[in-house]
Write an enzyme that holds these catalytic residues in place. Structure first.
Site, mmCIF file in Angstrom:
data_model
loop_
_atom_site.group_PDB
_atom_site.id
_atom_site.type_symbol
_atom_site.label_atom_id
_atom_site.label_comp_id
_atom_site.label_asym_id
_atom_site.label_seq_id
_atom_site.Cartn_x
_atom_site.Cartn_y
_atom_site.Cartn_z
ATOM 1 N N GLY A 11 46.051 16.162 9.632
ATOM 2 C CA GLY A 11 45.145 16.338 8.487
ATOM 3 C C GLY A 11 45.904 16.111 7.177
ATOM 4 N NE ARG A 72 44.186 16.082 13.477
ATOM 5 C CZ ARG A 72 43.557 16.377 12.339
ATOM 6 N NH1 ARG A 72 42.562 15.628 11.948
ATOM 7 N NH2 ARG A 72 43.924 17.415 11.601
ATOM 8 C CG ASP A 103 51.376 22.881 15.064
ATOM 9 O OD1 ASP A 103 50.492 22.110 14.631
ATOM 10 O OD2 ASP A 103 51.132 23.925 15.675
ATOM 11 C CB THR A 126 49.153 21.547 7.707
ATOM 12 O OG1 THR A 126 47.876 22.143 7.998
ATOM 13 C CG2 THR A 126 50.247 22.553 8.006
ATOM 14 C CG ASP A 128 45.516 24.436 8.848
ATOM 15 O OD1 ASP A 128 45.600 23.691 9.850
ATOM 16 O OD2 ASP A 128 44.550 24.396 8.062
ATOM 17 C CG ASP A 130 49.067 26.279 11.081
ATOM 18 O OD1 ASP A 130 48.207 26.005 11.930
ATOM 19 O OD2 ASP A 130 49.720 25.406 10.465
ATOM 20 N NE ARG A 172 45.547 23.534 13.446
ATOM 21 C CZ ARG A 172 46.630 22.936 13.946
ATOM 22 N NH1 ARG A 172 46.486 21.902 14.739
ATOM 23 N NH2 ARG A 172 47.838 23.349 13.670
HETATM 24 O O1 F6P Z 1 44.794 21.152 9.923
HETATM 25 C C1 F6P Z 1 44.157 20.933 8.697
HETATM 26 C C2 F6P Z 1 42.660 21.017 8.878
HETATM 27 O O2 F6P Z 1 42.035 20.856 7.643
HETATM 28 C C3 F6P Z 1 42.183 22.317 9.508
HETATM 29 O O3 F6P Z 1 42.141 23.389 8.586
HETATM 30 C C4 F6P Z 1 40.823 21.898 9.994
HETATM 31 O O4 F6P Z 1 40.329 22.726 11.016
HETATM 32 C C5 F6P Z 1 41.115 20.493 10.533
HETATM 33 O O5 F6P Z 1 42.200 19.988 9.756
HETATM 34 C C6 F6P Z 1 39.942 19.542 10.410
HETATM 35 O O6 F6P Z 1 40.353 18.344 11.051
HETATM 36 P P1 F6P Z 1 39.616 16.943 10.715
HETATM 37 O O7 F6P Z 1 39.991 16.561 9.324
HETATM 38 O O8 F6P Z 1 40.160 16.010 11.741
HETATM 39 O O9 F6P Z 1 38.147 17.215 10.831
#
Ligand code: F6P
Length: 320
Positions: A11, A72, A103, A126, A128, A130, A172
């Site tokens: 992300g 991804r 991670d 990120t 998050d 985390d 997340r």
């Molecule tokens: O990991 C960052 C994040 O924004 C999370 O907080 C969220 O759940 C996820 O990515 C959303 O992923 P995507 O952008 O692939 O929908």
């Protein structure tokens, strides 16, 4: 080491551009060439890579998102995908790699190193926040400020209509964004994955608040803990309050990076180049107690980052 690669993966997060800029300029300062890889590991697989110079990162420090784009990559999870990727590592003469991401991105980098011996260093990127071992990951500060800004706006209309609002935030499986933004935003309750919650207790607190004259209430829900829509429905059913739900979604990931994110991203990007040039691999850079450090990637995989529950207690007390 004469040539390194830099990529953003997973992300996106505001401040990633400042980290890319720091990697490129620090490397060139030390006479090292830099190859930018577009769209995360997919760029490796497709050879979507390009030589970066000082001008390549001009005028990006203040921009959200990532000029290298991100993705991804399912294909990179396969040995065939990684073999294709490594053929491009050789084609472009890359001798070390800086991966800016979370991670999941670091796990890919480690497999890449273990299978092909490419030295890798992770930069925590990120919203998050985390990632175990570092106080800070790039984008977290801007995301928290995005949420607080949204809460401020919601507070106006919540007060005007004397309503209860549930605000669902990202993070997340973690509650770092929810906790910090909830405290800063003066939320009545904060629901996070790290702490079980009792909807009846939350509703009783709301009822007590209204009884003492509160004109509105705001409940922050981390997406990893519960669905904001479900929480809003439950509150409405239990209390009878006119309850609205706002799901902030991806706007939390955008916007102009804060000074904190830009400075930390610059420190971390620069440190990552130093770590590579000192001959280390399978490391991640981070900060602890305002010091910029580096540590083993395994530490990220083997540990879950602890939440500061003191903030949780404080938020509860200050919103009685
Ligand atoms: O990991 C960052 C994040 O924004 C999370 O907080 C969220 O759940 C996820 O990515 C959303 O992923 P995507 O952008 O692939 O929908």
């Amino acid at each position: 080491m004469q040539r390194i690669g830099v990529m953003t993966s997973g992300g996106d997060s505001p401040g990633m551009n400042a980290a890319v800029r720091a990697v490129v300029r620090k490397a060139i300062f030390h006479g090292i060439e830099v190859i930018g890889i577009n769209r995360g590991y997919n760029g490796f697989i497709e050879g979507d890579m390009w030589p970066m110079n000082l001008g390549s990162v001009a005028d990006i420090i203040h921009r959200g998102g990532t000029v290298l784009h991100t993705a991804r990559s399912e294909e990179f999870t396969t040995p065939e995908g990684r073999a294709k990727a490594y053929s491009n590592v050789e084609r472009f003469g890359i001798q070390g790699l800086v991966v800016i991401g979370g991670d999941g991105s670091f796990k890919g980098a480690k497999v890449f190193h273990d299978e092909y011996g490419l030295p890798v260093v992770g930069v925590p990127g990120t919203i998050d926040n985390d990632i175990a071992g570092t106080d800070y990951s790039i984008g977290f500060d801007t995301a928290v400020n995005n949420v607080v800004d949204a809460i401020n706006k919601i507070r106006d209309t919540a007060t005007s209509h004397e309503r209860t609002f549930v605000v669902e935030v990202m993070g997340r499986h973690a509650g770092f964004i929810a906790l910090k933004a909830g405290l800063a935003g003066g939320a009545e309750s904060i629901i996070i994955p790290e702490k079980p919650f009792d909807i009846k207790e939350i509703c009783n607190k709301l009822l007590r608040g209204v009884k003492r004259g509160k004109l509105h209430s705001i409940i922050i829900v981390a997406e990893g803990a519960a669905s904001g829509l479900d929480v809003g429905k439950d509150i409405n059913e239990i209390t009878g309050f006119d309850t609205k739900v706002t799901i902030l979604g991806h706007l939390q990931r955008g916007g102009i990076p804060t000074a904190t994110d830009r400075v930390n991203a610059s420190l971390l990007g620069s440190k990552a180049v130093e770590v590579l040039l000192e001959g280390h691999t399978n490391k991640v850079v981070g900060n602890r107690n305002s010091k910029t450090i580096f540590y083993d990637l395994e530490e990220v995989f083997d540990n879950k980052k602890e939440l500061n529950t003191e903030l949780m207690e404080l938020a509860n007390i200050l919103s009685i």
